[in-house]
Design an enzyme around this catalytic site. Structure first.
Site, PDB file in Angstrom:
ATOM      1  N   ALA A 182      85.269 123.189   2.253  1.00 18.50           N
ATOM      2  CA  ALA A 182      86.496 123.683   1.636  1.00 18.50           C
ATOM      3  C   ALA A 182      86.350 123.773   0.118  1.00 18.50           C
ATOM      4  O   ALA A 182      86.805 124.732  -0.510  1.00 18.50           O
ATOM      5  CB  ALA A 182      87.670 122.778   2.001  1.00 18.50           C
ATOM      6  N   GLU A 223      82.352 115.724  -7.322  1.00 22.74           N
ATOM      7  CA  GLU A 223      82.013 115.095  -6.040  1.00 22.74           C
ATOM      8  C   GLU A 223      81.684 113.619  -6.292  1.00 22.74           C
ATOM      9  O   GLU A 223      80.804 113.306  -7.094  1.00 22.74           O
ATOM     10  CB  GLU A 223      80.826 115.798  -5.390  1.00 22.74           C
ATOM     11  CG  GLU A 223      80.230 115.117  -4.179  1.00 22.74           C
ATOM     12  CD  GLU A 223      81.236 114.856  -3.085  1.00 22.74           C
ATOM     13  OE1 GLU A 223      81.347 113.681  -2.655  1.00 22.74           O
ATOM     14  OE2 GLU A 223      81.926 115.809  -2.660  1.00 22.74           O
ATOM     15  N   ARG A 264      89.883 116.723  23.282  1.00 23.58           N
ATOM     16  CA  ARG A 264      89.104 115.558  22.851  1.00 23.58           C
ATOM     17  C   ARG A 264      89.865 114.247  23.068  1.00 23.58           C
ATOM     18  O   ARG A 264      89.276 113.245  23.475  1.00 23.58           O
ATOM     19  CB  ARG A 264      88.727 115.704  21.374  1.00 23.58           C
ATOM     20  CG  ARG A 264      87.704 116.799  21.131  1.00 23.58           C
ATOM     21  CD  ARG A 264      87.477 117.036  19.661  1.00 23.58           C
ATOM     22  NE  ARG A 264      86.411 118.003  19.452  1.00 23.58           N
ATOM     23  CZ  ARG A 264      86.032 118.433  18.260  1.00 23.58           C
ATOM     24  NH1 ARG A 264      86.618 117.988  17.163  1.00 23.58           N
ATOM     25  NH2 ARG A 264      85.047 119.317  18.142  1.00 23.58           N
ATOM     26  N   ASN A 323      81.690 115.734   5.439  1.00 27.88           N
ATOM     27  CA  ASN A 323      81.721 115.971   6.882  1.00 27.88           C
ATOM     28  C   ASN A 323      81.290 117.379   7.249  1.00 27.88           C
ATOM     29  O   ASN A 323      80.794 117.621   8.346  1.00 27.88           O
ATOM     30  CB  ASN A 323      83.135 115.724   7.426  1.00 27.88           C
ATOM     31  CG  ASN A 323      83.419 114.257   7.670  1.00 27.88           C
ATOM     32  OD1 ASN A 323      82.520 113.426   7.635  1.00 27.88           O
ATOM     33  ND2 ASN A 323      84.679 113.933   7.898  1.00 27.88           N
ATOM     34  N   SER A 324      81.486 118.321   6.336  1.00 28.14           N
ATOM     35  CA  SER A 324      81.100 119.708   6.608  1.00 28.14           C
ATOM     36  C   SER A 324      79.608 119.836   6.866  1.00 28.14           C
ATOM     37  O   SER A 324      79.172 120.733   7.580  1.00 28.14           O
ATOM     38  CB  SER A 324      81.472 120.602   5.417  1.00 28.14           C
ATOM     39  OG  SER A 324      82.848 120.532   5.150  1.00 28.14           O
ATOM     40  N   ALA A 372      87.139 111.286  -8.775  1.00 24.49           N
ATOM     41  CA  ALA A 372      88.490 111.546  -9.273  1.00 24.49           C
ATOM     42  C   ALA A 372      89.378 110.348  -8.948  1.00 24.49           C
ATOM     43  O   ALA A 372      89.340 109.813  -7.841  1.00 24.49           O
ATOM     44  CB  ALA A 372      89.054 112.809  -8.629  1.00 24.49           C
ATOM     45  N   GLU A 414      90.521 118.959   5.651  1.00 25.32           N
ATOM     46  CA  GLU A 414      91.008 117.769   6.350  1.00 25.32           C
ATOM     47  C   GLU A 414      91.937 116.914   5.501  1.00 25.32           C
ATOM     48  O   GLU A 414      92.646 116.057   6.026  1.00 25.32           O
ATOM     49  CB  GLU A 414      89.828 116.919   6.835  1.00 25.32           C
ATOM     50  CG  GLU A 414      90.189 115.898   7.883  1.00 25.32           C
ATOM     51  CD  GLU A 414      88.993 115.141   8.434  1.00 25.32           C
ATOM     52  OE1 GLU A 414      89.209 114.115   9.115  1.00 25.32           O
ATOM     53  OE2 GLU A 414      87.842 115.568   8.189  1.00 25.32           O
TER      54      GLU A 414
END
Length: 595
Positions: free
Chosen positions: A145, A164, A414, A172-173, A288, A553
């Site tokens: 994202a 980051e 799931r 997770n991507s 951050a 997410e």
């Protein structure tokens, strides 16, 4: 020259020669081997006077994104400190340990004693990052994202920076299977699927989340998924399998595009390369900690920290939060769903700790659906990671319990499958398939590292017949044989009278057979920041918080109680692009920052 002079010259020549020999002998090059996450790591190390001069990586099979800083930053620090007593790169622990073990092995062969406690002697280089800087758009999080947002913002004409907190990008991507749902995609006609639509996809998603999602936001995702997939393919360069799709539980049509390699590595490596091509700065190890608001209530920047130093990144257009969920934060998971306690491992990246959610809440954003936390049903009992090799269930593999019985539809939701597994003896199951299924899904071929690791750890076995499977799993052979006979009597679409497998069962009368043990693990947190279809963060009254966007997410209104497989990449790319473009246009309307 007299005789004495000749003798003196000869002696001096011998002495000089001896010193030269000793100096050259002090330079030694050896090789060493260590075991990383995905196999052996082999290095060549040159020593001089018992100190490391250089390290060359001869061979390794580690994830190129996760392990990037192992073979750059960590390698440089080993040389700098002459020590392997250093901290692992967060998010690449096993790769780090394998690399350090390889250097140790080389030192042992060379008879070199390395420095102890290199971490203490390692001094941080002075940062070249200014304490305060200004951009049009600040993107927090360098997963799918985040990259989508940054690339769109840059291409809209804005200056942009990515922050980051981890040493490496991807989140997770990177470690997901990365299949992406997109109705009416270019593969569906090859498979005879001609009646899919964005609205059908939206209804599947809405119903699959027990109608707790925001249907307007869902329709934005499904209506833009195909264009996002084409953007990934044609602009970013992501390669998809040309004639294969997955059909995850809860969907009524096969619509999930499959990237080459069947992991997020294909996406993240290409997105990262595009960001570099566009000269978008990506600052890793930058966490951050607070959003900055002006007197009017607009979000205008981010406060962050790195190595104990404070930084401020002002954002004229806005801040995009793309920090993911909180599935790796066990305490936070248990807070919102006490049933998901210490028994559960997590499939998630170490970056998924959720503190950015509270940062957004302090800035006025409403957090919603936080109690809805998804477990992925088919995970490794040892590490908790997803068993991608068991994706064979999408093509006919069956789930059986310790009695050798099927107990749930293999293509169910799931959450349904996870609860069904937890209700079985031992709270685990076995995934069983044969070569006929394996040749369709090519799971063993796509995940050779998993095949090797799971076999070594004793959770997976390849057998020539069912008796071997029964011996390995300790399932009564008669029960196992009865189950396979029952499956073989119901093959083909619409013929599963027991659990109504929507993909249809496949004949399993002959082997080779593959079986792997599986348990549920924490996988996805559906709750997060409330957003609207423009990816703008909303407060508890439903009003837009100016300058604050969110995607992926970290948001909480798209998936309701349960995310359907294949919707994550649709979610992150669609709303990442929308958020980045929106923040960029805000900057342009307010007066672009000069860069």
């Amino acid at each position: 020259m007299n005789t004495k002079s000749i003798r003196f010259a000869a002696v001096m020549a011998a002495v000089i020669g001896a010193f030269a020999f000793q100096a050259s002998a002090a330079t030694v090059t050896t090789t060493g081997t260590g075991v990383g996450k995905d196999g052996d790591i082999k290095v060549q190390v040159t020593f001089d006077a018992n100190k490391i001069q250089s390290i060359k990586v001869l061979s390794q099979n580690e994830n190129p994104v996760l392990a990037e800083k192992v073979f750059t930053d960590l390698k440089d620090n080993v040389v700098k400190t002459n020590s392997t007593d250093l901290d692992a790169i967060s998010g690449a622990t096993f790769s780090s340990k394998g690399f350090l073990a390889a250097v140790k092995d080389a030192a042992k062969k060379a008879g070199v004693t390395l420095t102890k406690d290199g971490q203490k002697s390692l001094k941080k280089a002075a940062s070249m990052i200014p304490a305060k800087s200004t951009y049009d758009v600040v993107v927090v999080g360098a997963g799918g994202a985040g990259f989508a947002a940054a690339i769109e913002a840059k291409n809209t004409g804005a200056s942009v920076v990515m922050l980051e907190k981890m040493p490496t990008v991807g989140g997770n991507s990177l470690i997901s299977g990365a299949e992406m749902n997109a109705a009416r995609n270019w593969v569906q006609p090859k498979l005879g699927i001609l009646d899919d639509s964005a609205e059908r996809h939206a209804q599947d998603t809405y119903i699959g989340g027990d109608k707790k999602g925001d249907l307007e936001v869902i329709r934005t995702m499904t209506g833009n998924a195909l264009s996002a997939a084409k953007w990934a393919r044609d602009y970013i360069g992501v390669r998809f399998e040309p004639d294969n799709l997955f059909m995850f539980g809860g969907h009524t049509r096969k619509r999930a595009l499959i990237p080459y390699g069947q992991t997020g590595t294909e996406f993240i490596t290409k997105l990262y390369a595009k960001a570099n091509e566009l000269k978008i700065p990506v600052i890793t190890n930058m966490k951050a900690v607070e959003l900055i608001k002006d007197a009017s209530g607009r979000v205008v920047g981010v406060k962050a920290t790195m190595n104990g130093q404070n930084y401020e990144f002002d954002a004229k257009g806005g801040v995009v939060l793309a920090t993911g969920g909180f599935g790796h934060n066990a305490a936070m998971v248990k807070k919102y769903d006490p049933s998901l306690d210490e028994r559960f491992k997590s499939t998630d990246s170490p970056s998924a700790t959720g503190e950015a959610l509270y940062m957004a809440e302090r800035a006025g954003a409403e957090l919603v659906n936080m109690q809805y936390i998804q477990t992925y049903p088919i995970c490794d009992p040892v590490s908790g990671s997803i068993e991608l090799i068991a994706d064979a269930r999408f093509d006919g593999a069956i789930l059986i319990n310790q009695k050798g019985q099927r107990f749930v539809e293999e293509l169910g939701r799931r959450d349904v499958i996870s609860h069904a597994i937890l209700a079985q003896p031992g709270s685990y199951c076995w995934v069983l398939w044969n070569d006929k299924i394996g040749n369709i899904s090519k799971t063993v071929e796509a995940h050779p590292d998993e095949y090797s690791v799971f076999t070594k750890t004793g959770t997976m076995k390849t057998c020539g017949d069912l008796k071997c499977i029964a011996e390995f799993t300790k399932i009564p052979y008669s029960n196992l044989k009865a189950t396979i006979d029952r499956v073989d009597s119901m093959t083909g679409p619409g013929n599963d009278k027991d659990f109504h497998n929507r993909g249809g069962l496949v004949d399993m009368s002959q082997g080779k057979y593959y079986v792997v043990k599986a348990v549920p693990s924490i996988h996805h947190t559906m709750g997060g920041i409330r957003i609207n279809p423009k990816s703008q963060a909303l407060d508890k009254n439903g009003k837009v918080i100016p300058g604050l966007y969110a995607a992926g997410e970290v948001t909480g209104v798209t998936h309701g109680t349960n995310r359907l497989g294949g919707n994550a990449y649709a979610d992150i790319l669609v709303f990442g692009r929308i958020a980045g473009e929106g923040a960029a246009w805000d900057a342009l309307s307010l007066g672009k920052t000069a860069k």
